[in-house]
Design a protein around this motif. Sequence first.
Motif, mmCIF file in Angstrom:
data_model
loop_
_atom_site.group_PDB
_atom_site.id
_atom_site.type_symbol
_atom_site.label_atom_id
_atom_site.label_comp_id
_atom_site.label_asym_id
_atom_site.label_seq_id
_atom_site.Cartn_x
_atom_site.Cartn_y
_atom_site.Cartn_z
ATOM 1 N N TRP A 156 -0.827 2.241 6.055
ATOM 2 C CA TRP A 156 -0.560 0.985 5.661
ATOM 3 C C TRP A 156 -0.615 -0.135 5.131
ATOM 4 N N HIS A 157 0.200 -0.749 4.248
ATOM 5 C CA HIS A 157 -0.457 -1.673 3.807
ATOM 6 C C HIS A 157 0.483 -2.679 3.333
ATOM 7 N N PHE A 158 0.186 -4.193 3.719
ATOM 8 C CA PHE A 158 0.627 -5.115 3.118
ATOM 9 C C PHE A 158 1.085 -5.052 1.935
ATOM 10 N N ILE A 159 3.100 -5.229 1.435
ATOM 11 C CA ILE A 159 2.877 -4.749 0.137
ATOM 12 C C ILE A 159 3.767 -5.750 -0.188
ATOM 13 N N SER A 160 4.362 -5.975 -1.080
ATOM 14 C CA SER A 160 5.907 -7.120 -1.858
ATOM 15 C C SER A 160 6.832 -6.601 -1.923
ATOM 16 N N LEU A 161 7.724 -6.903 -1.965
ATOM 17 C CA LEU A 161 8.735 -6.078 -2.000
ATOM 18 C C LEU A 161 10.369 -6.496 -1.997
ATOM 19 N N SER A 162 10.972 -5.916 -3.304
ATOM 20 C CA SER A 162 11.986 -6.709 -4.312
ATOM 21 C C SER A 162 12.919 -6.934 -2.481
#
Length: 288
Positions: A7-13
């Motif tokens: 699991w990673h830090f991701i940007s979401l719409s």
Amino acid sequence: MTLSWPWHFISLSDAEKQQRRELLDLRGFYAQCSMLLAIVLVRLYIWAFQSRSEAPKPDRRKPLAKSWLDSPPLAGWIETRRQYLVCSIWLAWLLSLCIWNSGEDYLHLTKSLGHVALSQFPFQVLMSPPLYLTSKPASPSLISMLTTIPQPTINAYHRLFGRLVIAPLLVGHALLYDSFFLQSSHPDYGTLFLKRIRDADVQWGILGVVAVTSVVLFTRPAVKPRWALSLRSGSGSAKMRQQVFWTVHVGLVVVLGFAAYLHVEWARIYMIEGLVGSMANVGCGLLL
């Protein structure tokens, strides 16, 4: 092949965040439905077992020895290995539900731990003996009446469910969020943690984690709580000490529910369900 944290830090719409919100709600729904299904299956199993046991039993002058599963893991403990095993299996099921369809989204997993944990709060309330502060401390809970399992056995599951299921999920939720805040930068405060620690929702969340940790510390597997054993015999009767213990215990649970209600909006439905369940539990205890 090396193992790595998936699991990673991701940007979401905005659309992806809405989809995540719907999946989180679905997890809570599945977690509650699975508990309802477990209650129904237990009741059917007991009914079928009782139907097969209607034949006259031979006279046994000596009591049967307890099996290994029905014995406590350590001397002086109340809960049995079977009860530890059941709660551990349930924790594994809820963890798999948290991981399900979370992808690589770190915050999705983090939110799932808290969401699934609080979805079990109403059932934890329904397992508690409703009249423990009165002259009928062994009064059956709603779960006891639905499953026909004696309340002392339900009490053991109630204790372990809080220690082994709800508390680890909530503490894991808090630790993962803290790790995210500490690793994320903020232009004015340096780290996001120093910014979010000033926000009311995070402060309520911290209070909730402190409350659930305190509940765990006050529900140890010994015959008597450690703090009760340290009291002198002249400081009050055993019944008084028990009432003090339950008063503190219930007070901490109320703090947990209140903090969770103010922490995030989605948790409110579970806290309301817990309140309604508590009132129904007490009502049935008074009537029956």
